[in-house]
Design an enzyme around this catalytic site. Sequence first.
Site, PDB file in Angstrom:
ATOM      1  CD1 TRP B  93       0.598  -1.236   2.893  1.00 32.64           C
ATOM      2  CD2 TRP B  93      -0.135   1.073   3.359  1.00 32.64           C
ATOM      3  NE1 TRP B  93       1.243  -0.556   4.341  1.00 32.64           N
ATOM      4  CE2 TRP B  93       0.706   0.847   4.486  1.00 32.64           C
ATOM      5  CE3 TRP B  93      -0.521   2.407   3.099  1.00 32.64           C
ATOM      6  CZ2 TRP B  93       0.986   1.660   5.514  1.00 32.64           C
ATOM      7  CZ3 TRP B  93      -0.094   3.231   4.616  1.00 32.64           C
ATOM      8  CH2 TRP B  93       0.590   2.983   5.543  1.00 32.64           C
ATOM      9  CG  ASP B 112       4.718  -5.335   5.145  1.00 28.94           C
ATOM     10  OD1 ASP B 112       5.154  -4.145   5.731  1.00 28.94           O
ATOM     11  OD2 ASP B 112       3.685  -5.769   5.536  1.00 28.94           O
TER      12      ASP B 112
END
Lengths: 404, 168
Positions: B93, B112
């Site tokens: 995101w 991540d």
Amino acid sequence: MRVWSSIAIAALMLVMAPATADELQPETLHVEKVPDGPRDHWIWIGDLGAQHNVDTRAMLFDADKGKMLGMLSTGFWSAGVLLPKSTGNVVALETFFEKGTRGPRHDYVTVYDPRTLLPLHEIEVPPRRMTALVQTRMAGLTDDDRFVAITNFTPRQTMTIVDLQKNRFVAETDTPGCGQIYPAGPRRILLLCGDASLKSMVLDDNGKVVKQTDGKPFFDPFADPVIVHAVRAGDDWLFVSLAGYIYQVDASGDEVKLREKWSLLTDGERADGWRTGGYQPLAVQKKDGLLYALMRKGPESTYEEPGDAVWVFDIATHKRVAEFDLANATLAIEVSQDANPIVYGASMKTVVPYWSLVALTLLGQKFEQLDVVKPALDVYDAKSGKLLRTVDHVASFATSLKQP
Amino acid sequence: MSAIDKWMETFSRLLARQSSRRSFLATAGAFIIGVGAAPLLPVARAHAGTGEEGDPTRCDYWRYCAIDGFLCTCCGGTTSSCPPGTVASSVTWVGTCRNPTDGKDYIISYNDCCGRSGCGRCTCQRDEGDRPLYRTDSANDINWCAGSSADIVYNCSTAVLMGVSTGD
């Protein structure tokens, strides 16, 4: 030296002398069971183990005694437990990798015996369960306790259905754009969707989705989104928005409708930045129709940060009837449903004196916030707001609370 | 609790209620650190390219305006690289952060790093523009390791500079 050793040994023998071999009752090591008795003030704490999330836990506490009763190891980044009242069992959403953090992934719905806390059934489900910092509403039980619905994200969005009567996986259904799960009837669940609506899904006796009804948007997902944690009052679900409005939806009909929108805040309080805080900021005391809201003051970006006060509202009149400050910065609240209700708070308690933090800083010591706090369970009288007790060192990162 | 402790707690609570970008605790800590730590602050570092200032191992670094997780810069990676042995998530995101050096808004991708347990260092939660889980494109609560080849095993978060935001 040898003389003194001899004297010491003789003295020790004298002290031990009264217990002869005949009188000594050797202890037998055994394994406890969760005790019988009232469970009105028991609470399951979901420990997300944020620092090391391969080892999440669910921990059971007796809030009256401040005593831990037992725990489950729920594997990697669990979504916590579900508690079907009809069986009393404990149902955990678990994930394991064959080599710890590597190898094939296995997701389970594990049904535990509530007395022994041993697995009764390990139901393997598709390894696609959604993992997020919010544990609540990632799965739900139908009102008849028969089926579990689980939200999946890979990032394809699907829903898994599990039959708790036959203890088997039923099916995985595509739910594009929709995720979090809110029960709304014996065989019916609602899913919160990205267009700000609630989709209704009805299951048949085999757990198959036999009817789907789209809802209409009931809030503005851009201007003032609601958080996914919501609470139930009768047929209604109460959602809270970042700006402190309650969106109370009527889930009794086929199509979910907004019953009313009301405010937790005065205009002045909203301008001052009051809003709910933490990961589980709402709780309902059903008998008196009271809504407990965990509150904080700060900009919108702090909406998941710990709250430091609880405000109590009459759901029928929307009036604030009480408020009290909390002893520690709190991430989740729950309220008991008995005649003498208590409020549980999963908190982050600063475990060193504040003055020592100032001193350490002046001495040039650097520390992170998690170095100086420990998760605690705070217990308050729900009527007076008085702190009854704090149970220290519970979990490592407690973000959800659930009552048996 | 001693009188000075009580006073410090009360003061910290008041401070937290006034305004806070991060958690109550972080705010209290910032206050406490701010009391006497000015000489201890790290020397501002300038970075090539955009002309960046600040310490990427600290939560108040400008690129982290919407992050929630462990900073990879403290875990063997950088703002744009994952620690050795981990796997970079491909789906993620984005947030928009203002660079105080040039006053421009930049698109930041919070990929991540996955495949090892949580790094556990430099926890950072800022949440500017974060949205609940049903707004998946803007939700930092989601474990974005989902869909990576390491599946959902989360280690830390990066803050990759993607471009200048035009504001459209």
